[in-house]
Enzyme design. Structure first.
Site, PDB file in Angstrom:
ATOM      1  N   CYS A  94      -0.761  -5.052   1.656  1.00 52.72           N
ATOM      2  CA  CYS A  94      -0.987  -3.746   1.034  1.00 52.72           C
ATOM      3  C   CYS A  94       0.307  -3.208   0.430  1.00 52.72           C
ATOM      4  O   CYS A  94       0.305  -2.676  -0.683  1.00 52.72           O
ATOM      5  CB  CYS A  94      -1.546  -2.761   2.058  1.00 52.72           C
ATOM      6  SG  CYS A  94      -1.831  -1.099   1.394  1.00 52.72           S
ATOM      7  N   CYS A 190      -5.753   0.687   8.128  1.00 55.38           N
ATOM      8  CA  CYS A 190      -6.183   1.906   7.431  1.00 55.38           C
ATOM      9  C   CYS A 190      -7.688   1.944   7.192  1.00 55.38           C
ATOM     10  O   CYS A 190      -8.306   2.997   7.334  1.00 55.38           O
ATOM     11  CB  CYS A 190      -5.431   2.040   6.116  1.00 55.38           C
ATOM     12  SG  CYS A 190      -5.662   0.658   4.966  1.00 55.38           S
TER      13      CYS A 190
END
Length: 363
Positions: A94, A190
């Site tokens: 990410c 997340c």
């Protein structure tokens, strides 16, 4: 352009840059869509907090939806790794693909010269090259997740929190009356949040039950799918009360994806969990090149691990690291990250080890 997550760290990063007289704007990235299968997404609440922070600091606010880029660049790889029986680290990908690529490109399109985030790390310049250094707060240092960044990204990035302790960050937020000053830190991956991990993964990778066996071949239980388990895992195995096995807890020590077998053994220090030699995929170097073809350094094979001395050899297809001491539960799919004191050199995804089920065999 500050990447505002709606949390206290990125809020204080924006505060510090504003106080330093910088022209600051905020951008909220939505990286995950609520697809109706995985439960509520935190994006709406986080976006509102990011808007409130910009309001408090009188900063222009931007929002962008990077969910499609996140799916293609991070989540698809995440699923493929689990399907292959490995345990990926989506935060590393990410950072490389979204926060320091897609976000950086969007910030530049909006006129920004640099980006800033609330990561705990430091950047300096030495002999013409940018260096990634550990944060002042060792307990919060995030260089492990940032090791895949290179010179282009570091040249365009600021980490305002790198020299601060978390307690100082909270105090600054409280003094400035930032609406996020008491907000709880986010934990876990997340897009999963506080949900049960196995239940989340089962939405994309359906259960495929099979036998749990000891390394000697004795069947001691049934697993729900080898992709749901990771090396060194103790909880959730459902083994107990079997005659002749003693009272020690069971741990995952290996996977055979093709045969759909999960291997387990008793005792947290059993020999099946340990490796000294680690082989990786192609590495990323912060400096753009390795320090040498063969060198000594320290390394981590997981985020919270203490530094472990090792010797590293750079190969055509990756790295080979020999640790001074055997390492427990070194897991393919996770990252081997290399350090020279405070300096993060870079790292690579772990491909195999010389643990009994690690794929490398004996030295």
């Amino acid at each position: 352009m500050v990447g505002l997550s709606g949390g206290v760290d990125s809020s204080v990063a924006a505060l510090l840059l504003k106080q330093a007289g910088q022209a600051v704007e905020g951008l909220f990235m939505q990286n995950w869509e609520d697809d109706g299968r995985t439960g509520p997404c935190r994006a709406d609440a986080d976006r509102k907090d990011a808007v409130a922070v910009c309001g408090r600091l009188a900063l222009p606010f931007h929002a962008r939806n990077f969910a499609a880029e996140y799916w293609d660049g991070v989540f698809a790889h995440f699923l493929a790794e689990y399907r292959a029986g490995r345990t990926p680290n989506p935060d590393v990908l990410c950072n490389r693909e979204i926060k320091f690529k897609t976000f950086l490109e969007e910030a530049r399109a909006l006129g920004a010269e640099k980006i800033a985030t609330g990561h705990y790390a430091r950047i300096d310049r030495h002999e013409g090259a940018y260096r990634l250094l550990r944060a002042a707060d060792a307990a919060k240092d995030q260089t492990y997740f940032l090791h895949a960044l290179g010179q282009t990204q570091l040249a365009a990035t600021l980490f305002p929190l790198g020299g601060l302790l978390k307690t100082q960050v909270r105090a600054l937020a409280r003094e400035a009356a930032l609406p996020t000053h008491a907000k709880k830190d986010s934990t876990g991956i997340c897009f999963i949040g506080e949900r049960d991990f196995r239940a989340f993964l089962a939405q994309y990778l359906p259960a495929r039950p099979g036998p749990m066996r000891t390394p000697e071949g004795r069947e001691v239980g049934e697993h729900q799918g080898v992709m749901y388990y990771t090396l060194g895992q103790r909880h959730g195995l459902g083994i107990g009360g079997r005659a002749g096995t003693g009272g020690e807890p069971w741990y995952v020590v290996g996977k055979d994806v093709a045969a759909n077998v999960l291997y387990v053994a008793q005792g947290g220090e059993n020999r099946w969990l340990y490796a000294r030699r680690v082989r990786t995929e192609t590495p990323s170097w912060v400096a753009g090149r390795p320090p040498a073809a063969h060198f000594r350094c320290t390394a981590k094979t997981r985020y919270r691990q203490s530094d472990q001395p090792c010797t590293v050899t750079v190969r055509e297809d990756g790295l080979e690291a020999w640790f001074d001491q055997p390492q427990r539960a070194v897991t393919p799919g996770q990252s081997l990250v290399l350090y020279d004191g405070e300096l993060c050199l870079g790292g690579a995804v772990i491909a195999a080890t010389d643990a009994p089920f690690g794929g490398l065999g004996a030295a």
